[in-house]
Write an enzyme that holds these catalytic residues in place. Structure first.
Site, PDB file in Angstrom:
ATOM      1  N   CYS A 105      44.004  81.029 -11.990  1.00  0.00           N
ATOM      2  CA  CYS A 105      43.815  80.044 -13.066  1.00  0.00           C
ATOM      3  C   CYS A 105      42.437  79.391 -13.012  1.00  0.00           C
ATOM      4  O   CYS A 105      41.616  79.594 -13.894  1.00  0.00           O
ATOM      5  CB  CYS A 105      44.876  78.947 -12.973  1.00  0.00           C
ATOM      6  SG  CYS A 105      46.477  79.492 -13.534  1.00  0.00           S
TER       7      CYS A 105
HETATM    8  N1  LIG Z   1      51.558  81.443 -12.031  1.00  0.00           N
HETATM    9  C1  LIG Z   1      51.074  80.242 -12.236  1.00  0.00           C
HETATM   10  O1  LIG Z   1      51.059  79.406 -11.365  1.00  0.00           O
HETATM   11  C2  LIG Z   1      50.489  79.843 -13.579  1.00  0.00           C
HETATM   12  C3  LIG Z   1      50.200  78.498 -13.821  1.00  0.00           C
HETATM   13  C4  LIG Z   1      49.664  78.135 -15.048  1.00  0.00           C
HETATM   14  C5  LIG Z   1      49.396  79.113 -15.987  1.00  0.00           C
HETATM   15  N2  LIG Z   1      49.660  80.438 -15.720  1.00  0.00           N
HETATM   16  C6  LIG Z   1      49.357  81.410 -16.744  1.00  0.00           C
HETATM   17  O2  LIG Z   1      50.514  82.153 -17.054  1.00  0.00           O
HETATM   18  C7  LIG Z   1      50.152  83.509 -17.366  1.00  0.00           C
HETATM   19  C8  LIG Z   1      50.923  84.472 -16.495  1.00  0.00           C
HETATM   20  O3  LIG Z   1      50.562  84.249 -15.134  1.00  0.00           O
HETATM   21  P1  LIG Z   1      51.450  84.770 -13.928  1.00  0.00           P
HETATM   22  O4  LIG Z   1      50.866  84.233 -12.685  1.00  0.00           O
HETATM   23  O5  LIG Z   1      52.884  84.509 -14.210  1.00  0.00           O
HETATM   24  O6  LIG Z   1      51.151  86.347 -14.054  1.00  0.00           O
HETATM   25  P2  LIG Z   1      51.895  87.538 -13.315  1.00  0.00           P
HETATM   26  O7  LIG Z   1      50.934  88.659 -13.315  1.00  0.00           O
HETATM   27  O8  LIG Z   1      52.487  87.066 -12.027  1.00  0.00           O
HETATM   28  O9  LIG Z   1      53.150  87.868 -14.238  1.00  0.00           O
HETATM   29  C9  LIG Z   1      53.005  88.347 -15.526  1.00  0.00           C
HETATM   30  C10 LIG Z   1      54.239  89.172 -15.940  1.00  0.00           C
HETATM   31  O10 LIG Z   1      53.975  89.761 -17.202  1.00  0.00           O
HETATM   32  C11 LIG Z   1      54.518  91.056 -17.232  1.00  0.00           C
HETATM   33  N3  LIG Z   1      53.869  91.835 -18.284  1.00  0.00           N
HETATM   34  C12 LIG Z   1      52.617  92.347 -18.290  1.00  0.00           C
HETATM   35  N4  LIG Z   1      52.372  92.949 -19.472  1.00  0.00           N
HETATM   36  C13 LIG Z   1      53.471  92.821 -20.219  1.00  0.00           C
HETATM   37  C14 LIG Z   1      53.825  93.232 -21.528  1.00  0.00           C
HETATM   38  N5  LIG Z   1      52.987  93.889 -22.308  1.00  0.00           N
HETATM   39  N6  LIG Z   1      55.050  92.892 -21.976  1.00  0.00           N
HETATM   40  C15 LIG Z   1      55.892  92.196 -21.203  1.00  0.00           C
HETATM   41  N7  LIG Z   1      55.625  91.786 -19.964  1.00  0.00           N
HETATM   42  C16 LIG Z   1      54.436  92.096 -19.474  1.00  0.00           C
HETATM   43  C17 LIG Z   1      54.265  91.566 -15.839  1.00  0.00           C
HETATM   44  O11 LIG Z   1      55.122  92.638 -15.525  1.00  0.00           O
HETATM   45  C18 LIG Z   1      54.555  90.317 -14.987  1.00  0.00           C
HETATM   46  O12 LIG Z   1      55.915  90.243 -14.651  1.00  0.00           O
HETATM   47  C19 LIG Z   1      48.643  83.603 -17.186  1.00  0.00           C
HETATM   48  O13 LIG Z   1      48.026  83.407 -18.436  1.00  0.00           O
HETATM   49  C20 LIG Z   1      48.348  82.436 -16.284  1.00  0.00           C
HETATM   50  O14 LIG Z   1      47.023  81.976 -16.451  1.00  0.00           O
HETATM   51  C21 LIG Z   1      50.231  80.813 -14.548  1.00  0.00           C
END
Ligand SMILES: NC(=O)c1ccc[n+]([C@@H]2O[C@H](COP(=O)([O-])OP(=O)(O)OC[C@H]3O[C@@H](n4cnc5c(N)ncnc54)[C@H](O)[C@@H]3O)[C@@H](O)[C@H]2O)c1
Length: 370
Positions: free
Chosen positions: A207
């Site tokens: 992030c």
């Molecule tokens: N994890 C955190 O702490 C956090 C905090 C704030 C914001 N975010 C934001 O949330 C978003 C996701 O982050 P994350 O850490 O959960 O990512 P991640 O990579 O851990 O998880 C993303 C998920 O999306 C799935 N995915 C990918 N392409 C896909 C598609 N086309 N259709 C359906 N599913 C699909 C993946 O299989 C995975 O399970 C990012 O934009 C991130 O910046 C995350």
């Protein structure tokens, strides 16, 4: 998770036809950067492409991925409109609501962290708020998806810039021979108008190092340079190099060159007590040390192995034996399970980038602090 799955409340599938039966969809796909440093929206695009096949009247869709302002409207709405199946704000509802998660945190969870929600239309915002309010204690409605998108970028840019500032404080204090940690603790006694940030070996996680670059990229297209973001990014990105000079200096004081010295990196995850390696400065520090000829090993109780460029490395099996053998131990991530006094006791030289050793590291000839 197991409890919810057993109760039939949660299931996972890669079959998008499940959307036929879904009235409400949250999208939380990754939003990384391309190698060029530009936003990689391919996950949002592919998820939306699947969604358009199954979108139906009555659906509410909320994008949660962090992204630049305009994504929900310019990319998602445009694709959904093209189907001709639905009409936004009338028979389907589209909104943005940023994910606000601090991994590993126990006091602020999804339930009690206020949730900002902004719709493409007012009705979109109202429907999304009504849905999320069933599970989240405090909903913060805002007037548009763009406000919600930008609010998330302000939050993360605020952190990134303040970390850049405090990292620069560390660089300045080093030249002035002042203890930056003591300075920060002293400043933090002010009960108003100050928020404590601490320096470190560089930014990590998916992030803080990345999201502000989504904003600066968007602004570049509008002929505007996001100067604070670029400056903070430059300082933060150079911190791993600074850590390597500290290792070099520490070894030098003991009459050893970096080349050929055994260096043990403690902590590979980007922050304490989690296993997330994404963008971790440990990877940069390890790479730079190796390039200079150091014999590098690492230990992390949460990260059994890691890939550093073409090399796969494994966490050393016997922490204390490796501490005792190393010419230099570099604390990159201050996991709480480490026994820092035992590490200090048996190490020959410690470079502490997190003030993990606290006062025992101060004025200690075998400790180099950031
Ligand atoms: N994890 C955190 O702490 C956090 C905090 C704030 C914001 N975010 C934001 O949330 C978003 C996701 O982050 P994350 O850490 O959960 O990512 P991640 O990579 O851990 O998880 C993303 C998920 O999306 C799935 N995915 C990918 N392409 C896909 C598609 N086309 N259709 C359906 N599913 C699909 C993946 O299989 C995975 O399970 C990012 O934009 C991130 O910046 C995350």
């Amino acid at each position: 998770m197991a409890r919810l799955v057993a109760a039939g409340k949660l299931r996972a599938t890669t079959d998008f036809s499940a959307l036929n039966d879904a009235d409400a969809v949250s999208i939380c796909v990754p939003t990384p950067l391309r190698k060029t440093g530009d936003p990689d929206l391919s996950f949002i695009v592919s998820a939306t492409d699947e969604l358009v096949r199954f979108v139906h009247p009555g659906m509410v869709i909320v994008l949660e991925s962090t992204t630049y302002p305009g994504t929900t409207r310019e990319i998602m709405l445009a694709k959904l409109n093209e189907t001709g199946k639905v009409s936004v704000g009338e028979n389907f509802f589209l909104a943005f609501s940023p994910e606000r998660v601090d991994p590993g945190r126990k006091d602020w969870t999804t339930v009690n962290t206020p949730k900002v929600i902004g719709g493409i239309t007012q009705a979109c915002g109202e429907v999304a708020c009504a849905w999320y309010a069933q599970a989240i204690q405090k909903i913060v409605p805002v007037s548009s998806a763009e406000v919600a998108e930008m609010a998330k970028l302000l939050e993360n840019t605020f952190r990134m810039i303040n970390i850049g500032l405090v990292n620069e404080m560390a660089l300045m204090c080093d030249r002035l021979k002042i203890d930056v940690w003591e300075v920060i603790d002293a400043a933090a006694t002010k009960p108003f108008g100050f928020m404590k940030f601490t320096p470190g070996p560089g930014l990590g996680g998916h992030c803080i190092p990345i999201d502000p670059l989504y904003l600066s990229w968007k602004l570049r297209a509008l002929n505007y340079t996001a100067r604070f973001i670029e400056l903070a990014s430059e300082i933060n990105t150079n911190m791993p190099r600074y850590v390597v000079t500290k290792v070099q200096d520490g070894l030098n004081d003991q009459g050893k060159p970096l080349k050929g010295s055994q260096v043990l990196v403690l902590g590979a995850a980007y922050k304490p007590d989690i296993d997330d390696l994404r963008e971790s400065p440990a990877l940069d520090v390890i790479g730079l040390l190796k390039k200079k000829g150091a014999l590098v090993e690492y230990h992390d109780p949460y990260v059994p192995s890691l890939r550093q460029e073409d090399d796969v490395m494994h966490s050393v099996p016997d922490l204390m034996a490796s501490v005792g053998q190393a010419d230099c131990v570099v604390i990159i991530t201050n996991h709480s399970s480490y026994d820092y006094s035992a590490i200090l006791e048996s190490a020959r030289l410690v470079v502490d980038t997190r003030n993990a050793l606290k006062t025992s590291g101060k004025n200690n000839p075998k400790v180099v602090r950031l």
